[in-house]
Motif scaffolding. Sequence first.
Motif, mmCIF file in Angstrom:
data_model
loop_
_atom_site.group_PDB
_atom_site.id
_atom_site.type_symbol
_atom_site.label_atom_id
_atom_site.label_comp_id
_atom_site.label_asym_id
_atom_site.label_seq_id
_atom_site.Cartn_x
_atom_site.Cartn_y
_atom_site.Cartn_z
ATOM 1 N N HIS A 1 -4.685 -6.871 4.350
ATOM 2 C CA HIS A 1 -5.937 -6.348 3.797
ATOM 3 C C HIS A 1 -5.898 -6.275 2.264
ATOM 4 O O HIS A 1 -5.908 -5.180 1.686
ATOM 5 C CB HIS A 1 -6.221 -4.954 4.377
ATOM 6 C CG HIS A 1 -6.273 -4.936 5.871
ATOM 7 N ND1 HIS A 1 -7.251 -5.588 6.593
ATOM 8 C CD2 HIS A 1 -5.444 -4.369 6.773
ATOM 9 C CE1 HIS A 1 -7.022 -5.420 7.888
ATOM 10 N NE2 HIS A 1 -5.931 -4.684 8.027
ATOM 11 N N ASP B 1 0.788 -1.239 0.000
ATOM 12 C CA ASP B 1 0.000 0.000 0.000
ATOM 13 C C ASP B 1 0.823 1.293 0.000
ATOM 14 O O ASP B 1 0.476 2.235 -0.724
ATOM 15 C CB ASP B 1 -0.997 -0.003 1.176
ATOM 16 C CG ASP B 1 -2.019 -1.123 1.065
ATOM 17 O OD1 ASP B 1 -1.844 -2.024 0.205
ATOM 18 O OD2 ASP B 1 -2.986 -1.125 1.840
ATOM 19 N N HIS C 1 -8.130 -6.705 0.063
ATOM 20 C CA HIS C 1 -9.276 -5.998 -0.522
ATOM 21 C C HIS C 1 -9.010 -4.488 -0.528
ATOM 22 O O HIS C 1 -9.268 -3.792 -1.509
ATOM 23 C CB HIS C 1 -10.539 -6.350 0.274
ATOM 24 C CG HIS C 1 -11.811 -5.917 -0.374
ATOM 25 N ND1 HIS C 1 -12.271 -4.619 -0.313
ATOM 26 C CD2 HIS C 1 -12.725 -6.610 -1.101
ATOM 27 C CE1 HIS C 1 -13.422 -4.533 -0.968
ATOM 28 N NE2 HIS C 1 -13.714 -5.722 -1.460
ATOM 29 N N ARG C 2 -8.468 -4.008 0.561
ATOM 30 C CA ARG C 2 -8.122 -2.578 0.633
ATOM 31 C C ARG C 2 -7.035 -2.233 -0.394
ATOM 32 O O ARG C 2 -7.085 -1.178 -1.044
ATOM 33 C CB ARG C 2 -7.630 -2.232 2.047
ATOM 34 C CG ARG C 2 -7.144 -0.802 2.173
ATOM 35 C CD ARG C 2 -6.671 -0.488 3.572
ATOM 36 N NE ARG C 2 -7.781 -0.453 4.502
ATOM 37 C CZ ARG C 2 -7.692 -0.723 5.804
ATOM 38 N NH1 ARG C 2 -6.529 -1.074 6.335
ATOM 39 N NH2 ARG C 2 -8.747 -0.648 6.581
ATOM 40 N N THR C 3 -6.081 -3.109 -0.551
ATOM 41 C CA THR C 3 -5.015 -2.884 -1.542
ATOM 42 C C THR C 3 -5.604 -2.782 -2.943
ATOM 43 O O THR C 3 -5.243 -1.891 -3.724
ATOM 44 C CB THR C 3 -3.974 -4.027 -1.466
ATOM 45 O OG1 THR C 3 -3.421 -4.035 -0.147
ATOM 46 C CG2 THR C 3 -2.866 -3.842 -2.488
#
Length: 222
Positions: A97, A74, A99-101
């Motif tokens: 995470h 990230d 999904h966040r990436t």
Amino acid sequence: MADVKISPSILSADFARLGDEVAAICAAGCDYVHVDVMDGHFVPNLTIGPDVVKAIKPHATKPLDVHLMIAPVDPYISAFAEAGAEIITFHPEAGPHPHRTAQAIRAAGCRVGVSLNPATPVSVLDSLIDEIDLILVMSVNPGFGGQSFIESQLDKIRILRAMIDASGRDIELEVDGGVNRENAAQVIEAGASMLVAGTASFAGGAEKYADNITALRNAARA
Ligand code: DX5
Ligand code: ZN
């Protein structure tokens, strides 16, 4: 099915002449330029960072397909996006995470790729498939060019092809590692739409690049 896309890995290029090498491989007819970024931590090798991506960008007449083998991911997304990446692919094991990436790569204006190592199960995609544009199957353990294709990944490619078709989404299925004119047909038959090739693209010097790419394309069509 649409024609196969070829993404030569510049890991096999002459790093002392990287701008010229990128220009030459683009002129030779590839579809993307595959850029392998390694951090000596997520994988046991060190390569290049965003400044080098930025330096090669003006030499590339094809989009940059940036494969991040780094952890964490990230903090570096905006640097690679600003350097000119069109696709940014990451490994879900690189952080807590994924999904966040994926969302962060999209927010940075890039297409989102997720890469599966040879031992990574396809189930990792169950909650990610709606967020991504590309799946990169590693057919070698990441870290080095010039390794041999791991045959067991053909079954994984078949499973992923079925998963993509069932999703109804337009997701590229890219295969990376040990791909050459001998096995390209099998890889495409299993369901791949895009081939990474380092050794097979850059063999023999610049005067051979167009022949190398044409041979891969013809082999994939066979
Ligand atoms: C391996 C890299 C690959 C590799 C491909 O970690 O992700 O892109 O350089 O090189 P070849 O085609 O030589 O296996
Ligand atoms: Zn790669």
